[in-house]
Design a protein around this motif. Sequence first.
Motif, PDB file in Angstrom:
ATOM      1  N   THR A 180      19.174  46.883  22.247  1.00  0.00           N
ATOM      2  CA  THR A 180      19.315  47.863  23.324  1.00  0.00           C
ATOM      3  C   THR A 180      18.130  48.812  23.434  1.00  0.00           C
ATOM      4  OG1 THR A 180      20.656  49.141  21.767  1.00  0.00           O
ATOM      5  CG2 THR A 180      21.828  47.852  23.434  1.00  0.00           C
ATOM      6  N   THR A 203      34.992  52.005  23.411  1.00  0.00           N
ATOM      7  CA  THR A 203      34.631  53.199  24.178  1.00  0.00           C
ATOM      8  C   THR A 203      35.001  53.059  25.644  1.00  0.00           C
ATOM      9  OG1 THR A 203      32.367  52.406  24.592  1.00  0.00           O
ATOM     10  CG2 THR A 203      32.738  53.745  22.608  1.00  0.00           C
ATOM     11  N   GLY A 204      34.882  51.850  26.204  1.00  0.00           N
ATOM     12  CA  GLY A 204      35.152  51.661  27.620  1.00  0.00           C
ATOM     13  C   GLY A 204      36.574  52.006  28.010  1.00  0.00           C
ATOM     14  N   GLY A 213      32.788  46.630  30.165  1.00  0.00           N
ATOM     15  CA  GLY A 213      33.464  46.667  28.867  1.00  0.00           C
ATOM     16  C   GLY A 213      34.650  47.600  28.894  1.00  0.00           C
ATOM     17  N   ILE A 272      27.799  48.561  28.578  1.00  0.00           N
ATOM     18  CA  ILE A 272      28.017  48.004  27.247  1.00  0.00           C
ATOM     19  C   ILE A 272      27.242  46.695  27.197  1.00  0.00           C
ATOM     20  CG2 ILE A 272      29.703  47.052  25.629  1.00  0.00           C
ATOM     21  CD1 ILE A 272      30.155  49.930  25.924  1.00  0.00           C
ATOM     22  N   GLY A 297      37.148  47.712  26.011  1.00  0.00           N
ATOM     23  CA  GLY A 297      36.611  47.866  24.667  1.00  0.00           C
ATOM     24  C   GLY A 297      36.882  49.222  24.050  1.00  0.00           C
ATOM     25  N   LEU A 312      28.013  41.421  23.805  1.00  0.00           N
ATOM     26  CA  LEU A 312      28.427  41.507  22.412  1.00  0.00           C
ATOM     27  C   LEU A 312      27.630  40.542  21.539  1.00  0.00           C
ATOM     28  CD1 LEU A 312      30.486  42.823  20.484  1.00  0.00           C
ATOM     29  CD2 LEU A 312      32.003  40.892  20.937  1.00  0.00           C
ATOM     30  N   LEU A 369      25.273  52.553  26.352  1.00  0.00           N
ATOM     31  CA  LEU A 369      25.732  52.719  24.976  1.00  0.00           C
ATOM     32  C   LEU A 369      24.788  51.954  24.065  1.00  0.00           C
ATOM     33  CD1 LEU A 369      27.923  53.822  23.019  1.00  0.00           C
ATOM     34  CD2 LEU A 369      29.011  51.577  23.196  1.00  0.00           C
ATOM     35  N   SER A 370      24.067  52.682  23.230  1.00  0.00           N
ATOM     36  CA  SER A 370      23.174  52.073  22.261  1.00  0.00           C
ATOM     37  C   SER A 370      23.628  52.488  20.860  1.00  0.00           C
ATOM     38  CB  SER A 370      21.725  52.487  22.549  1.00  0.00           C
ATOM     39  OG  SER A 370      20.822  51.834  21.675  1.00  0.00           O
ATOM     40  N   SER A 401      35.797  43.770  33.175  1.00  0.00           N
ATOM     41  CA  SER A 401      35.988  43.061  31.912  1.00  0.00           C
ATOM     42  C   SER A 401      36.028  41.567  32.196  1.00  0.00           C
ATOM     43  CB  SER A 401      37.292  43.495  31.226  1.00  0.00           C
ATOM     44  OG  SER A 401      38.408  43.229  32.051  1.00  0.00           O
ATOM     45  N   TYR A 418      28.400  52.536  33.558  1.00  0.00           N
ATOM     46  CA  TYR A 418      28.422  52.662  32.096  1.00  0.00           C
ATOM     47  C   TYR A 418      28.177  51.275  31.527  1.00  0.00           C
ATOM     48  CZ  TYR A 418      30.186  53.644  27.365  1.00  0.00           C
ATOM     49  OH  TYR A 418      30.323  53.795  26.010  1.00  0.00           O
TER      50      TYR A 418
END
Length: 284
Positions: A112, A16-17, A11, A70, A14, A73, A100-101, A35, A68
Amino acid sequence: MGASGTTLVIGATGTTGSRLVSRLVAGGHRVTAASRRATAVAGAQAVRFDWDDPATFDGALGGADRVYLIPPLGSLEPAGVMLPFLKQARSAGVRRAVLLSSSAIPAGGPSTGQIHQALPGLFGKWAVLRPSWFMQNFTGDSPHAQSIRADGTVLTATGEGRVGFVDADDIASVAVHALTDTRAPNSDLIITGPQALSYGDVADILGQVLGRAVSHRPLTYEQMRDRLAPFMPAEYAALLASMDRSIAVGTEDRTTDTVQRLTGRAPGSFRAFAERELLRAEGR
């Protein structure tokens, strides 16, 4: 921070990414930016990654020792695709995973929460980021941003409930530490901003910053669900509307010291965010 190998950021374009990639690159870390379109990111290796296409997993994992995560979606049951990927990642040499939750989803909960529960059994170094609602939910093409532009309203089913809104910049800063510090958190991290605010408080701040009237209009659960439905799968709209209903009874009325503790600085305020992001979006 400890030395790191290559971090795979899923991600990477995105909310946060993208912020995480830029911070890791600036810190001298090797990054694989994953991505769906393998979008080029300065200083990082870009690769294509799609949760719906397991053939993309091998290429993304090449050389990575941390990841990391994600989730897919809008998926209510991401474990079906994420758990096989994580087992593949472990076999490929990944030793640390950061998920990431959400502050609203505990270990073992829906979505998640299932990944959260499984993570400690898969990796010796791990963290689950559980941020509160993003300040960025009021920018771009989000439903809140659209209604603010259209008629100066913020519509929720939260009543007078308060939320510790958090800036995505602060989430990304916490993620850097969770991924690269010598000692991994090996815990979940509830991430908030410095204040718990009602949506009425938020509307007041937005009105002051923008210089025009902004108000909070309360909706019922059903009205909120139906409002969100055009933007996402119906089941996910129902989940988000139910989270609003939980906010109304106080589940998100809290702040934590996570940002200060991990980054050494205080989290950004909602007013500072609004002055930075919303005025820039309006060309001011």
